[in-house]
Design a protein around this motif. Sequence first.
Motif, PDB file in Angstrom:
ATOM      1  N   SER A 158      41.489  65.485  -7.789  1.00 28.41           N
ATOM      2  CA  SER A 158      40.984  65.412  -6.424  1.00 28.41           C
ATOM      3  C   SER A 158      39.850  66.395  -6.160  1.00 28.41           C
ATOM      4  O   SER A 158      39.109  66.248  -5.213  1.00 28.41           O
ATOM      5  CB  SER A 158      42.116  65.655  -5.424  1.00 28.41           C
ATOM      6  OG  SER A 158      42.632  66.958  -5.599  1.00 28.41           O
TER       7      SER A 158
ATOM      8  N   THR B 130      37.035  68.035  -2.026  1.00 25.68           N
ATOM      9  CA  THR B 130      37.863  66.965  -2.575  1.00 25.68           C
ATOM     10  C   THR B 130      36.953  65.789  -2.890  1.00 25.68           C
ATOM     11  O   THR B 130      36.000  65.513  -2.160  1.00 25.68           O
ATOM     12  CB  THR B 130      38.982  66.518  -1.623  1.00 25.68           C
ATOM     13  OG1 THR B 130      38.402  65.918  -0.468  1.00 25.68           O
ATOM     14  CG2 THR B 130      39.886  67.683  -1.230  1.00 25.68           C
ATOM     15  N   ARG B 131      37.248  65.123  -3.968  1.00 20.51           N
ATOM     16  CA  ARG B 131      36.412  64.026  -4.440  1.00 20.51           C
ATOM     17  C   ARG B 131      36.300  62.918  -3.392  1.00 20.51           C
ATOM     18  O   ARG B 131      35.202  62.447  -3.100  1.00 20.51           O
ATOM     19  CB  ARG B 131      36.983  63.471  -5.746  1.00 20.51           C
ATOM     20  CG  ARG B 131      36.121  62.394  -6.386  1.00 20.51           C
ATOM     21  CD  ARG B 131      36.728  61.913  -7.690  1.00 20.51           C
ATOM     22  NE  ARG B 131      36.974  62.985  -8.622  1.00 20.51           N
ATOM     23  CZ  ARG B 131      36.089  63.457  -9.489  1.00 20.51           C
ATOM     24  NH1 ARG B 131      34.899  62.947  -9.540  1.00 20.51           N
ATOM     25  NH2 ARG B 131      36.393  64.444 -10.295  1.00 20.51           N
ATOM     26  N   SER B 132      37.403  62.509  -2.820  1.00 15.93           N
ATOM     27  CA  SER B 132      37.354  61.393  -1.864  1.00 15.93           C
ATOM     28  C   SER B 132      36.548  61.744  -0.618  1.00 15.93           C
ATOM     29  O   SER B 132      35.767  60.921  -0.120  1.00 15.93           O
ATOM     30  CB  SER B 132      38.760  60.927  -1.491  1.00 15.93           C
ATOM     31  OG  SER B 132      39.456  61.959  -0.817  1.00 15.93           O
ATOM     32  N   GLN B 133      36.706  62.955  -0.114  1.00 12.69           N
ATOM     33  CA  GLN B 133      35.923  63.358   1.051  1.00 12.69           C
ATOM     34  C   GLN B 133      34.445  63.500   0.696  1.00 12.69           C
ATOM     35  O   GLN B 133      33.571  63.113   1.477  1.00 12.69           O
ATOM     36  CB  GLN B 133      36.443  64.673   1.637  1.00 12.69           C
ATOM     37  CG  GLN B 133      37.730  64.514   2.398  1.00 12.69           C
ATOM     38  CD  GLN B 133      38.188  65.847   2.968  1.00 12.69           C
ATOM     39  OE1 GLN B 133      37.990  66.896   2.376  1.00 12.69           O
ATOM     40  NE2 GLN B 133      38.809  65.791   4.138  1.00 12.69           N
TER      41      GLN B 133
ATOM     42  N   ILE C 286      32.787  61.854  -1.598  1.00 12.45           N
ATOM     43  CA  ILE C 286      32.242  60.500  -1.693  1.00 12.45           C
ATOM     44  C   ILE C 286      32.007  59.916  -0.306  1.00 12.45           C
ATOM     45  O   ILE C 286      30.971  59.293  -0.049  1.00 12.45           O
ATOM     46  CB  ILE C 286      33.171  59.600  -2.541  1.00 12.45           C
ATOM     47  CG1 ILE C 286      33.124  60.048  -4.005  1.00 12.45           C
ATOM     48  CG2 ILE C 286      32.785  58.125  -2.400  1.00 12.45           C
ATOM     49  CD1 ILE C 286      34.186  59.406  -4.884  1.00 12.45           C
ATOM     50  N   HIS C 287      32.946  60.128   0.606  1.00 15.63           N
ATOM     51  CA  HIS C 287      32.788  59.626   1.977  1.00 15.63           C
ATOM     52  C   HIS C 287      31.527  60.206   2.614  1.00 15.63           C
ATOM     53  O   HIS C 287      30.709  59.474   3.193  1.00 15.63           O
ATOM     54  CB  HIS C 287      34.018  59.979   2.817  1.00 15.63           C
ATOM     55  CG  HIS C 287      33.826  59.738   4.275  1.00 15.63           C
ATOM     56  ND1 HIS C 287      33.887  58.474   4.827  1.00 15.63           N
ATOM     57  CD2 HIS C 287      33.537  60.587   5.290  1.00 15.63           C
ATOM     58  CE1 HIS C 287      33.642  58.564   6.137  1.00 15.63           C
ATOM     59  NE2 HIS C 287      33.437  59.833   6.431  1.00 15.63           N
TER      60      HIS C 287
ATOM     61  N   SER D 218      33.865  70.231   1.345  1.00 13.12           N
ATOM     62  CA  SER D 218      35.235  69.722   1.500  1.00 13.12           C
ATOM     63  C   SER D 218      36.031  69.928   0.223  1.00 13.12           C
ATOM     64  O   SER D 218      37.236  70.065   0.251  1.00 13.12           O
ATOM     65  CB  SER D 218      35.222  68.236   1.869  1.00 13.12           C
ATOM     66  OG  SER D 218      34.817  67.448   0.756  1.00 13.12           O
TER      67      SER D 218
ATOM     68  N   ASP E 145      32.911  58.352  -8.517  1.00 15.75           N
ATOM     69  CA  ASP E 145      33.859  57.231  -8.580  1.00 15.75           C
ATOM     70  C   ASP E 145      34.382  57.016  -9.994  1.00 15.75           C
ATOM     71  O   ASP E 145      35.532  56.636 -10.187  1.00 15.75           O
ATOM     72  CB  ASP E 145      33.203  55.932  -8.101  1.00 15.75           C
ATOM     73  CG  ASP E 145      33.320  55.730  -6.604  1.00 15.75           C
ATOM     74  OD1 ASP E 145      34.189  56.370  -5.972  1.00 15.75           O
ATOM     75  OD2 ASP E 145      32.536  54.916  -6.073  1.00 15.75           O
TER      76      ASP E 145
ATOM     77  N   ASN F 166      40.714  61.388 -12.336  1.00 24.05           N
ATOM     78  CA  ASN F 166      41.414  61.218 -11.063  1.00 24.05           C
ATOM     79  C   ASN F 166      41.787  62.518 -10.376  1.00 24.05           C
ATOM     80  O   ASN F 166      42.581  62.516  -9.451  1.00 24.05           O
ATOM     81  CB  ASN F 166      42.672  60.365 -11.267  1.00 24.05           C
ATOM     82  CG  ASN F 166      42.305  58.925 -11.546  1.00 24.05           C
ATOM     83  OD1 ASN F 166      41.317  58.419 -11.030  1.00 24.05           O
ATOM     84  ND2 ASN F 166      43.096  58.275 -12.389  1.00 24.05           N
TER      85      ASN F 166
END
Length: 134
Positions: free
Chosen positions: A123, A59-62, A64-65, A57, A117, A121
Motif C-alpha cells: 500500500s 498510500t498507493r491507492s490515494q 493514484i487517485h 498521502s 497500477d 500490492n
Amino acid sequence: MAETFEDLRVWQTARTLTNAVYEHTKTGAFSKDFGLRDQIQRATVSIMSNIAEGFESRTRSQFIHYLGQAKASAGEVRCQLYVANDQDYLSETEFEELYDHAEKVARQLYRLIQHLDDGDNTSRVRELPSKYSA
C-alpha cells in the motif's frame, strides 16, 4: 527513489507549466478576462497540488487517485488554452508551446499512474519508475 514531491519529474514539469501560464496571463487582453485567467491559473495550480497531496498521502491507492485528479486538471488546462487561442489571447506559437507542455504533463501522469497500477500490492509508495518522462 523520490523522497519528496519536489523530487518528482512530473511535479517539476507541472511547476514549469504553471509558471508559463502565469506569465502569459498577466498581460494584454488575457489579463483582463478575469474568469478565464483565474480558471486556467487555478487548474495549473491544481495539477501541482494534487501531485503533492497524493505523494504526501503515502498510500498507493490515494496517490493514484490524486494523480488522476491532476490528469483531469491537465485536460482542463488544454481545453482552456483553446478558449484563449480562440479569443486571440495567445499567438499560435504560444498556444502550441503551452498546449504541448500541458500534454507532456498529462503523459507523465498517465505513465506514473500505470507504473503504480502495475506495481506490487504494497500500500505504500516506495519506488518511482526510472523513466516515466514524456
